[in-house]
Motif scaffolding. Sequence first.
Motif, PDB file in Angstrom:
ATOM      1  N   GLY A  45      26.713  13.299  -3.148  1.00 24.31           N
ATOM      2  CA  GLY A  45      25.587  12.905  -4.003  1.00 24.31           C
ATOM      3  C   GLY A  45      24.621  11.982  -3.288  1.00 24.31           C
ATOM      4  N   PHE A  46      24.015  11.073  -4.035  1.00 21.98           N
ATOM      5  CA  PHE A  46      22.911  10.252  -3.518  1.00 21.98           C
ATOM      6  C   PHE A  46      23.198   8.767  -3.694  1.00 21.98           C
ATOM      7  CE2 PHE A  46      21.289  14.348  -4.749  1.00 21.98           C
ATOM      8  CZ  PHE A  46      20.424  14.683  -3.720  1.00 21.98           C
ATOM      9  N   GLN A  47      22.662   7.978  -2.750  1.00 20.43           N
ATOM     10  CA  GLN A  47      22.662   6.523  -2.868  1.00 20.43           C
ATOM     11  C   GLN A  47      21.199   6.054  -2.835  1.00 20.43           C
ATOM     12  OE1 GLN A  47      24.992   7.797  -0.208  1.00 20.43           O
ATOM     13  NE2 GLN A  47      26.252   8.041  -2.024  1.00 20.43           N
ATOM     14  N   ILE A  48      20.933   4.944  -3.516  1.00 19.86           N
ATOM     15  CA  ILE A  48      19.557   4.470  -3.620  1.00 19.86           C
ATOM     16  C   ILE A  48      19.578   2.951  -3.721  1.00 19.86           C
ATOM     17  CG2 ILE A  48      19.563   4.763  -6.143  1.00 19.86           C
ATOM     18  CD1 ILE A  48      16.652   5.674  -5.943  1.00 19.86           C
ATOM     19  N   GLY A  49      18.530   2.307  -3.217  1.00 15.83           N
ATOM     20  CA  GLY A  49      18.480   0.847  -3.294  1.00 15.83           C
ATOM     21  C   GLY A  49      17.045   0.351  -3.364  1.00 15.83           C
ATOM     22  N   ALA A  50      16.849  -0.787  -4.050  1.00 15.65           N
ATOM     23  CA  ALA A  50      15.521  -1.413  -4.138  1.00 15.65           C
ATOM     24  C   ALA A  50      15.667  -2.910  -3.911  1.00 15.65           C
ATOM     25  CB  ALA A  50      14.892  -1.143  -5.504  1.00 15.65           C
ATOM     26  N   PHE A  51      14.734  -3.466  -3.157  1.00 14.35           N
ATOM     27  CA  PHE A  51      14.682  -4.918  -2.976  1.00 14.35           C
ATOM     28  C   PHE A  51      14.061  -5.568  -4.197  1.00 14.35           C
ATOM     29  CE2 PHE A  51      14.504  -4.528   1.872  1.00 14.35           C
ATOM     30  CZ  PHE A  51      15.743  -5.119   2.049  1.00 14.35           C
ATOM     31  N   ILE A  52      14.624  -6.702  -4.624  1.00 17.98           N
ATOM     32  CA  ILE A  52      13.923  -7.599  -5.552  1.00 17.98           C
ATOM     33  C   ILE A  52      13.439  -8.769  -4.699  1.00 17.98           C
ATOM     34  CG2 ILE A  52      14.056  -9.046  -7.602  1.00 17.98           C
ATOM     35  CD1 ILE A  52      16.298  -7.354  -8.656  1.00 17.98           C
ATOM     36  N   VAL A  53      12.123  -8.994  -4.714  1.00 20.51           N
ATOM     37  CA  VAL A  53      11.519 -10.001  -3.835  1.00 20.51           C
ATOM     38  C   VAL A  53      10.750 -11.033  -4.671  1.00 20.51           C
ATOM     39  CG1 VAL A  53      11.358  -8.414  -1.883  1.00 20.51           C
ATOM     40  CG2 VAL A  53       9.434  -8.591  -3.477  1.00 20.51           C
ATOM     41  N   VAL A  54      10.420 -12.152  -4.023  1.00 16.00           N
ATOM     42  CA  VAL A  54       9.670 -13.231  -4.675  1.00 16.00           C
ATOM     43  C   VAL A  54       8.552 -13.670  -3.728  1.00 16.00           C
ATOM     44  CG1 VAL A  54      11.594 -14.062  -6.101  1.00 16.00           C
ATOM     45  CG2 VAL A  54      11.336 -14.922  -3.762  1.00 16.00           C
ATOM     46  N   PRO A  55       7.547 -14.430  -4.234  1.00 16.69           N
ATOM     47  CA  PRO A  55       6.466 -14.896  -3.363  1.00 16.69           C
ATOM     48  C   PRO A  55       7.014 -15.707  -2.194  1.00 16.69           C
ATOM     49  CG  PRO A  55       5.953 -15.339  -5.672  1.00 16.69           C
ATOM     50  CD  PRO A  55       7.374 -14.869  -5.630  1.00 16.69           C
ATOM     51  N   PRO A  56       6.435 -15.581  -0.985  1.00 14.43           N
ATOM     52  CA  PRO A  56       5.163 -14.923  -0.648  1.00 14.43           C
ATOM     53  C   PRO A  56       5.330 -13.500  -0.114  1.00 14.43           C
ATOM     54  CG  PRO A  56       5.894 -16.229   1.214  1.00 14.43           C
ATOM     55  CD  PRO A  56       6.970 -16.354   0.162  1.00 14.43           C
ATOM     56  N   PHE A  57       6.491 -12.873  -0.291  1.00 18.55           N
ATOM     57  CA  PHE A  57       6.752 -11.559   0.295  1.00 18.55           C
ATOM     58  C   PHE A  57       5.596 -10.591   0.017  1.00 18.55           C
ATOM     59  CE2 PHE A  57       8.410  -7.290   0.498  1.00 18.55           C
ATOM     60  CZ  PHE A  57       9.186  -7.325   1.627  1.00 18.55           C
ATOM     61  N   PRO A  58       5.121  -9.819   1.035  1.00 16.26           N
ATOM     62  CA  PRO A  58       5.646  -9.684   2.402  1.00 16.26           C
ATOM     63  C   PRO A  58       4.982 -10.609   3.426  1.00 16.26           C
ATOM     64  CG  PRO A  58       3.986  -8.014   2.039  1.00 16.26           C
ATOM     65  CD  PRO A  58       4.035  -8.830   0.779  1.00 16.26           C
ATOM     66  N   TYR A  59       4.369 -11.687   2.968  1.00 16.49           N
ATOM     67  CA  TYR A  59       3.642 -12.572   3.887  1.00 16.49           C
ATOM     68  C   TYR A  59       4.481 -13.788   4.263  1.00 16.49           C
ATOM     69  CZ  TYR A  59      -0.196  -9.584   2.581  1.00 16.49           C
ATOM     70  OH  TYR A  59      -0.981  -8.477   2.363  1.00 16.49           O
ATOM     71  N   ASP A  60       4.051 -14.461   5.313  1.00 15.09           N
ATOM     72  CA  ASP A  60       4.718 -15.660   5.804  1.00 15.09           C
ATOM     73  C   ASP A  60       3.868 -16.860   5.387  1.00 15.09           C
ATOM     74  OD1 ASP A  60       6.072 -17.581   7.134  1.00 15.09           O
ATOM     75  OD2 ASP A  60       5.891 -16.708   9.129  1.00 15.09           O
ATOM     76  N   ASP A  61       4.281 -17.570   4.336  1.00 13.71           N
ATOM     77  CA  ASP A  61       3.498 -18.690   3.820  1.00 13.71           C
ATOM     78  C   ASP A  61       4.475 -19.720   3.260  1.00 13.71           C
ATOM     79  OD1 ASP A  61       1.960 -20.481   2.385  1.00 13.71           O
ATOM     80  OD2 ASP A  61       0.636 -18.961   1.530  1.00 13.71           O
ATOM     81  N   LYS A  62       4.811 -20.698   4.086  1.00 17.72           N
ATOM     82  CA  LYS A  62       5.853 -21.670   3.730  1.00 17.72           C
ATOM     83  C   LYS A  62       5.505 -22.445   2.457  1.00 17.72           C
ATOM     84  CE  LYS A  62       8.797 -25.254   5.749  1.00 17.72           C
ATOM     85  NZ  LYS A  62       8.898 -26.003   4.501  1.00 17.72           N
ATOM     86  N   LYS A  63       4.228 -22.812   2.325  1.00 14.75           N
ATOM     87  CA  LYS A  63       3.805 -23.604   1.162  1.00 14.75           C
ATOM     88  C   LYS A  63       4.072 -22.826  -0.136  1.00 14.75           C
ATOM     89  CE  LYS A  63      -0.164 -26.256  -0.531  1.00 14.75           C
ATOM     90  NZ  LYS A  63      -1.602 -26.500  -0.357  1.00 14.75           N
ATOM     91  N   THR A  64       3.682 -21.546  -0.151  1.00 15.61           N
ATOM     92  CA  THR A  64       3.899 -20.710  -1.342  1.00 15.61           C
ATOM     93  C   THR A  64       5.393 -20.521  -1.603  1.00 15.61           C
ATOM     94  OG1 THR A  64       1.826 -19.544  -0.952  1.00 15.61           O
ATOM     95  CG2 THR A  64       3.421 -18.442  -2.359  1.00 15.61           C
TER      96      THR A  64
END
Length: 431
Positions: free
Chosen positions: A319-338
């Motif tokens: 059969g099939f396998q599937i996956g999704a990322f759960i992300v938070v700010p600032p993804f996908p950027y690099d911003d330490k303050k955020t």
Amino acid sequence: MKTKEPYSKKFLFVSRWGESLDIINTIKSEGHAVKMFIEDKASKEIGFGFVNKVAHWEKHIDWADIIVFDYTGYGKIASELRSKGKLVIGGTEYTDKLELDRNFGQSELQKHKIKVIPSEEFTSFNDAIHYIKAHPNTYVIKPCGETQELKQLLFVGNDDEGLDVIRVLKAYEKSWGNNFGNFQLQRKVKGVEVSIAAFFNGNEFIYPINITFEHKKLFPKELGVSTGEMGTSMFWTKDSPIFEATLLKFQNTLSKHNYIGHIDINCIVNGNGIYPLEFTSRFGYPQIFIQSDGIMEPLGELFFKLASKKQFKMNVKKGFQIGAFIVVPPFPYDDKKTFDLFSKDAVVVIKKNGKEGVHPMHLKKVNDEWLITGNTGIAVLVTGSGNTMKDAQRMMYNRINNIIINNAYYRTDIGDRWTEDSDKLWSWGLL
């Protein structure tokens, strides 16, 4: 009479950014002793509370039964350790170069009699702009070397004369100046994007092989910036025409270089043929975590057999396998303050039914709570499996609905392309 080797082994993981936490956590839960080193300073907290962390991995070489390098760039040291008799999963200088030097990767494909999409390499934005004006077409901008880790810089053009790519190159020139490094302009080919992946034991590929469909854009329906990956669907198979036309042709070369690990080749395929794009000569992320959901044997045992150059076949789910990322700010950027403002130390709350299919990514554990750390905002990967893609999707999204993370976002359409993609692949004789 031979005595059976003790099952419990000592694993030392050398990690670039802490990406392999979930594999390490799984191997630890199987009863093995595990130590983890993370090279990147901003990622040092990842894994705290989950596994035993070490500050200098070199001091633990003698302790380890098996050493695992989870990223490219460690090929030289991995080969040196192998030559001293250590069991090692990781790259070689050759396989590092396959991934990191796009031109080298393309020339190796040609050397192995595999057709490639025309591309040109540049160090100057101006030269690239002049090239497009002289050869108007649809192009993809692909950074090389270290810059290729910034996935949002990859740009896929749509304009037949390359005018959108010219505009992006001018914008990159303003923001990057001369610090961008080498990059490729590759002709855009329309078709289905598919990856072929397999484990390699130093001599030969281990079957079955893995067919992967990546979802790289930030938003559903492939909108927004490229992220590296937001989610993936896959299945295992004992044979594949795409594998035979690409990766399998590298078996003798990988054996010659004594490569032990996982290797993936990303392709665009259509009615005219198979066009390899690039290599990933290491674990793919999140590919390896989704694969592990379909592998029906302990990961520690699998890795040990691989590093010991054993011949074997993997036991995997149908059969099939599937996956999704759960992300938070600032993804996908690099911003330490955020990150510090919105996401640092945010709690991953799982409402009921436990953590099955929820894979910790850039997390630490404090008082048994999962807290987000690192600096990129990748919280968890959630997986599902089933006899059909719809079954796997349903399981995954049910699990996602069971998770609360403040300010989190994820793709709601991972796996939706399968019906159309599979129809095309069948019609082209590639499934």
